[in-house]
Write an enzyme that holds these catalytic residues in place. Structure first.
Site, PDB file in Angstrom:
ATOM      1  N   SER A  94      11.394  15.146  -7.488  1.00 41.60           N
ATOM      2  CA  SER A  94      10.847  14.984  -8.835  1.00 41.60           C
ATOM      3  C   SER A  94      10.423  16.348  -9.377  1.00 41.60           C
ATOM      4  CB  SER A  94       9.625  14.065  -8.807  1.00 41.60           C
ATOM      5  OG  SER A  94       8.824  14.303  -9.952  1.00 41.60           O
ATOM      6  N   HIS A 144      15.114  13.786 -10.062  1.00 44.39           N
ATOM      7  CA  HIS A 144      14.237  12.808 -10.732  1.00 44.39           C
ATOM      8  C   HIS A 144      13.441  13.535 -11.808  1.00 44.39           C
ATOM      9  CE1 HIS A 144      11.994   8.999 -10.836  1.00 44.39           C
ATOM     10  NE2 HIS A 144      10.892   9.712 -10.924  1.00 44.39           N
ATOM     11  N   ASP A 154      10.675  13.242 -14.623  1.00 39.05           N
ATOM     12  CA  ASP A 154       9.557  12.388 -15.046  1.00 39.05           C
ATOM     13  C   ASP A 154       9.168  12.677 -16.485  1.00 39.05           C
ATOM     14  OD1 ASP A 154       8.240  12.530 -11.759  1.00 39.05           O
ATOM     15  OD2 ASP A 154       8.890  10.719 -12.815  1.00 39.05           O
ATOM     16  N   MET A 206       6.875  11.768 -19.693  1.00 38.99           N
ATOM     17  CA  MET A 206       5.595  11.123 -20.008  1.00 38.99           C
ATOM     18  C   MET A 206       5.187  11.456 -21.441  1.00 38.99           C
ATOM     19  SD  MET A 206       3.522  11.919 -16.488  1.00 38.99           S
ATOM     20  CE  MET A 206       4.341  11.754 -14.892  1.00 38.99           C
ATOM     21  N   HIS A 220      13.091   9.039 -15.543  1.00 41.29           N
ATOM     22  CA  HIS A 220      12.077   7.984 -15.415  1.00 41.29           C
ATOM     23  C   HIS A 220      11.192   8.041 -16.654  1.00 41.29           C
ATOM     24  CE1 HIS A 220       8.214   6.695 -13.016  1.00 41.29           C
ATOM     25  NE2 HIS A 220       8.538   5.815 -13.940  1.00 41.29           N
ATOM     26  N   MET A 259       8.277   7.215 -18.642  1.00 41.67           N
ATOM     27  CA  MET A 259       6.921   6.661 -18.660  1.00 41.67           C
ATOM     28  C   MET A 259       6.388   6.827 -20.089  1.00 41.67           C
ATOM     29  SD  MET A 259       5.758   8.193 -14.993  1.00 41.67           S
ATOM     30  CE  MET A 259       7.102   9.378 -15.038  1.00 41.67           C
ATOM     31  N   MET A 314       7.161   1.791  -8.143  1.00 39.52           N
ATOM     32  CA  MET A 314       6.132   2.831  -8.124  1.00 39.52           C
ATOM     33  C   MET A 314       5.220   2.627  -6.925  1.00 39.52           C
ATOM     34  SD  MET A 314       6.858   4.808 -10.541  1.00 39.52           S
ATOM     35  CE  MET A 314       5.419   5.868 -10.378  1.00 39.52           C
ATOM     36  N   ASP A 372       9.073   5.516  -5.551  1.00 41.94           N
ATOM     37  CA  ASP A 372       8.624   6.716  -6.251  1.00 41.94           C
ATOM     38  C   ASP A 372       7.116   6.911  -6.164  1.00 41.94           C
ATOM     39  OD1 ASP A 372       8.804   7.720  -9.789  1.00 41.94           O
ATOM     40  OD2 ASP A 372       8.242   8.807  -7.973  1.00 41.94           O
TER      41      ASP A 372
HETATM   42  C1  DX5 Z   1       4.484   9.796 -11.121  1.00 46.00           C
HETATM   43  C2  DX5 Z   1       5.979  10.101 -11.086  1.00 46.00           C
HETATM   44  C3  DX5 Z   1       6.475  10.425  -9.714  1.00 46.00           C
HETATM   45  C4  DX5 Z   1       5.791  11.648  -9.100  1.00 46.00           C
HETATM   46  C5  DX5 Z   1       6.180  11.795  -7.653  1.00 46.00           C
HETATM   47  O1  DX5 Z   1       4.148   9.201 -12.343  1.00 46.00           O
HETATM   48  O2  DX5 Z   1       6.715   9.009 -11.574  1.00 46.00           O
HETATM   49  O3  DX5 Z   1       7.888  10.637  -9.764  1.00 46.00           O
HETATM   50  O4  DX5 Z   1       6.162  12.801  -9.822  1.00 46.00           O
HETATM   51  O5  DX5 Z   1       5.465  12.924  -7.163  1.00 46.00           O
HETATM   52  P1  DX5 Z   1       4.832  12.878  -5.683  1.00 46.00           P
HETATM   53  O6  DX5 Z   1       6.011  12.802  -4.735  1.00 46.00           O
HETATM   54  O7  DX5 Z   1       4.105  14.169  -5.569  1.00 46.00           O
HETATM   55  O8  DX5 Z   1       3.969  11.659  -5.613  1.00 46.00           O
HETATM   56 ZN    ZN Z   2       8.871   9.210 -11.347  1.00 47.74          ZN
END
Ligand code: DX5
Ligand code: ZN
Length: 225
Positions: free
Chosen positions: A8, A33, A35, A37, A66, A68, A137, A175
């Site tokens: 990620s 991956h 992320d 947000m 992903h 969010m 998650m 994840d």
């Molecule tokens: C959290 C993300 C994850 C996160 C994983 O909201 O969706 O993908 O970045 O990071 P680690 O492996 O550090 O938990």
């Molecule tokens: Zn994620």
């Protein structure tokens, strides 16, 4: 088949993003991956289609976006145009989930649905046949570096059994909170893709860390064969 490692980029050094993405690719990662947000669905703001397009130029690996974000249907086209091959949207944020899944697939991308830790597998009942993957998650979304929520491992095992029983063409991704120490236990649940962020990008040698984790997954697959 070994589970694919999905580093990620949330935990990467954004001032050296391209370089670090190339390091995990060289280490054998299966996908990247990304992320996304929006500061509304989660209390954090990260990146959008512009940075995704920049990551696209840095690697040949599939981009696993992903989302969010609230109302993710608004940005499906923008992330696919930016180069995303996989797009996952939260069950808790997609008011018109079936339509959004169809819109992702219509553009030729893989459609995933994400469940927060407290959202039960039963919520998947009417959408599971339509998605390419489910993202479970194992932390509460919003930040990297959190501890894995262990009951999600049972959720992953249950989903594995359900997908296998019904012979669904659906892959399972987990994840959050995955480290070298718990990787074997996480992989033993039968998931197909494993996200890891801070455990990779937080180390001194990103490529070597990736190689060790990928090798661990390969050895597990050989032992199962
Ligand atoms: C959290 C993300 C994850 C996160 C994983 O909201 O969706 O993908 O970045 O990071 P680690 O492996 O550090 O938990
Ligand atoms: Zn994620």
């Amino acid at each position: 088949m070994a589970a694919a490692l999905a580093p990620s980029v949330l935990s990467a050094d954004f001032a050296r993003l391209g370089e670090q993405v190339r390091e995990v690719e060289a280490g054998g990662a299966g996908l990247i991956h990304v992320d996304v947000m929006d500061g509304h669905f989660v209390n954090n703001i990260t990146l959008g289609p512009v940075v995704t397009a920049a990551i696209r130029k840095s690697t040949n690996l599939p981009l696993d976006c992903h989302l969010m974000i609230e109302n993710p249907e608004r940005y499906v086209d923008a992330f696919i145009d930016a180069g995303a091959e996989m797009i996952s949207v939260h069950m808790e944020a997609a008011r018109h989930l079936h339509g959004t899944v169809q819109a992702i697939r219509k553009r030729g991308a893989k459609a995933g649905v994400v469940l927060n830790p407290a959202t039960p597998l039963s919520a998947l009942h009417d959408i599971l046949p339509d998605v390419d993957f489910v993202l479970l998650m194992s932390v509460n979304p919003g930040f990297g570096g959190q501890s894995l929520i262990r009951p999600v491992l049972d959720k992953a095992r249950q989903l594995r059994a359900l997908v296998d029983r019904d012979r669904l063409n659906c892959r399972i991704e987990i994840d959050g909170g995955v480290t070298e120490e718990n990787l074997q236990e996480v992989a033993s649940t039968g998931v197909d893709m494993i996200v890891s962020g801070s455990a990779i990008f937080g180390t001194d040698d990103i490529r070597a860390t990736t190689e060790r984790m990928v090798r661990m997954l390969a050895v597990m697959a050989e032992d199962r064969a």
